[in-house]
Scaffold this motif. Structure first.
Motif: not given
Lengths: 353, 260
Positions: A93-95, A113-117, A124-128, A140-142
């Motif tokens: 999420x910070x990235x 915007x981060x949630x949208x992306x 979504x489950x990997x945000x942290x 690469x998706x991030x």
């Protein structure tokens, strides 16, 4: 409308020219691939658009604004790298939110915007999680989400799939294309993989030794290569030396064996030496109905490639490859047998030097 | 491994341990004999009776902190810039960073005194000169630690990624590069700390209060207290090394994985 325009771009390093007279107009929302072998100048051109390299001459404009001398951090151009380049000290999420933080957007806007992306890339489950906790494909998706979160004017992708294994590569390139279309963003994609370029692009720029060899849709570049290099580099190709026999009819002679070509001989004279090219899949075994370009060939070898069977032929003194779809009920010729093969007049391409 | 080889390995290891630890053990035991016939911590207590120990120790602490801060401010951007923009000069820069190893301390300090003791550079009495000298002295450790840290991350790609997202040099350095080499910086910082705390020649000849000159002075005056001071000094250095190991081990996995 032209969105990104490169005009007369050249780049020299210590007297060596690596990009020469590069001219390209890219439309808004278009996906253009730079395709070529290592050292052809495709990455250098991309890096000039990003601002990491300065052109020796020429101009680059985005939406009519000259960005040639603008610093990379002032261009609003998103970039995706082969090595992912996620910041190891930041979570996913910070990235993704990093660029928006730099642009001093509000915390609420960044979070939204981060949630949208994250939803866009299905992570979504990997945000942290930290980058090292993700697979290469996920990283690469991030990186894609991070580049898009900033709403860049142009998205640049520098061989983003090269470090991934084959299956993930195919899956991710479809995802990249779908996301690019959905967001309507202009994208430049650098690759040396012709299949990748053919499958993903609106247009392909084929480059060789710092120059553009051909610009066209994947269909045009594959089926109607302008130069011998393009013909050889994009897809498999049989090439052979020939001589013009009748320029009006497009009749050619190769080792005394006559071929007819539908194009490209009217501006030549009888006796001119030329180079012809025929794609392996354009050959077929001759049937009664086929009249054009029916020639005798010797079967030299047969290679099973899964969905395709490659048959090596010898026509006169020249070796050719012929590809035919695999069919379990197909009766393949014996090695050493003499078979009649054929190709249409349109399949015989006459190449520029 | 053959049994004979194993025995020899143990023999040499035990010999090594005895060589290093026996003098230390002897010093420690000697420091406990301040009161005749009794083992006590009297010598340690005596150190804290006067304010001299705390004062000199505090001075060295301040010098060490400033040295570390100045070192980080100078060597992080330098090593980063060399890796990013002028990698062809890396060997030359590495050679320069190793010079403090080959130039004797006494030569260095006389060079400083001679250069900075008359106008226009009359700063021989300034603490800034001592800190600058300590920074030079700790350079091989600090620079090489930072350079090793930078080697573990893809400096150029991370920089370009940050630039493409709109980041300037300051943001890149403080938010991307520094956090990703923090273990390396800590390593360099603790080594610099240990160097400064035990350094004698510079402080003595530049006439500044510090821990090592105080220990030397005490040796001339007393018997048991210098031994106690030596033990404290060892404990301090080992403490630093222990922290390096601890921090390094804790972050190693993340750092290595993150570097890819």
């Amino acid at each position: 409308m032209t969105h990104l325009k490169l005009t007369n771009i050249s780049k020299e390093y210590g007297g060596t020219t690596v990009v020469q007279d590069f001219n390209l107009d890219v439309e808004q929302g278009e996906f253009v691939s730079f395709l070529g072998p290592s050292g052809c100048g495709k990455t250098t051109t991309l890096r000039m658009v990003a601002g990491f390299e300065k052109p020796t001459s020429g101009t680059i404009t985005i939406n009519g604004q000259d960005i040639t001398n603008i610093a990379p951090n002032q261009r609003n151009v998103g970039m995706i790298f082969q090595a992912y380049a996620l910041f190891p000290n930041m979570t996913v999420a910070q990235n993704i939110g990093f660029g928006m933080q730099i642009h001093k957007e509000s915390k609420g806007a960044i979070k939204e915007r981060v949630n949208e992306m994250l939803a866009l890339i299905n992570l979504e489950k990997h945000a942290n999680k930290y980058p090292f906790q993700l697979s290469g494909g996920q990283q690469q998706r991030v990186a894609l989400a991070r580049a898009l979160a900033n709403r860049p004017q142009v998205l640049l992708l520098d061989e983003p799939l090269s470090a991934l294994d084959a299956k993930i590569r195919v899956q991710l390139r479809s995802e990249i294309r779908a996301i690019q279309k959905k967001m309507g963003i202009t994208a430049i994609f650098v690759t040396h993989d012709q299949e990748e370029a053919l499958s993903i692009s609106d247009r392909i720029v084929v480059m060789y030794e710092g120059r553009i060899e051909q610009v066209g849709t994947p269909f045009e570049v594959y089926n109607f290569p302008n130069t011998r290099f393009v013909a050889n580099f994009v897809g498999s190709l049989n090439t052979a030396d020939a001589e013009v026999v009748d320029p009006v009819k497009g009749l050619l002679s190769m080792d005394g064996i006559h071929f007819e070509s539908a194009e490209g001989t009217k501006d030549r004279k009888k006796g001119d030496k030329i180079k012809i090219a025929i794609r392996p899949e354009r050959f077929g075994f001759a049937s009664e109905q086929k009249k054009a370009n029916v020639v005798d060939s010797t079967i030299e070898n047969i290679t099973f490639l899964g969905s395709v069977v490659r048959i090596q032929l010898k026509i006169g003194n020249t070796k050719f490859n012929m590809d035919t779809f695999n069919n379990p009920f197909l009766e393949l010729p014996k090695i050493g047998a003499i078979e009649q093969v054929t190709c249409s007049r349109e399949a015989v391409l006459v190449l520029d030097e | 491994m053959k049994r004979g080889g194993l025995v020899w390995s143990w023999f040499w290891m035990i010999l090594g341990i005895l060589y290093f630890f026996l003098p230390l053990l002897a010093t420690f035991l000697f420091s406990l004999r301040a009161i005749k016939g009794v083992l006590s911590f009297k010598a340690y207590q005596n150190l804290f009776v006067t304010t001299d120990f705390v004062t000199n120790f505090s001075y060295s602490l301040v010098w060490a902190i400033f040295t570390i801060v100045v070192g980080i401010l100078i060597f992080v951007p330098t090593a980063y810039w060399v890796r990013l923009r002028v990698p062809q000069f890396r060997t030359a820069v590495e050679f320069v960073t190793l010079l403090p190893f080959v130039i004797p301390g006494i030569v260095f300090v006389f060079g400083l005194v001679r250069t900075f003791s008359h106008p226009p550079f009359l700063i021989v009495n300034s603490p800034a000169l001592l800190i600058a000298a300590y920074t030079v002295l700790s350079m091989p450790y600090m620079y090489r630690s930072i350079d090793t840290g930078l080697r573990a991350i893809d400096v150029q790609t991370l920089t370009e990624a940050a630039q493409s997202l709109g980041a300037g040099w300051e943001t890149i350095l403080f938010r991307i590069i520094l956090p990703n080499i923090r273990v390396a910086i800590l390593n360099g910082a603790f080594l610099s700390f240990a160097i400064v705390m035990g350094e004698y020649i510079l402080a003595q000849y530049l006439a500044k209060p510090a821990f090592a000159p105080y220990m030397a002075y005490l040796i001339q005056q007393k018997a048991y207290e210098p031994a106690a001071l030596a033990v404290i000094s060892f404990a301090l250095t080992w403490g630093c090394l222990g922290i390096i190991q601890l921090v390094g081990r804790g972050s190693q996995q993340a750092q290595i994985a993150g570097g890819h």
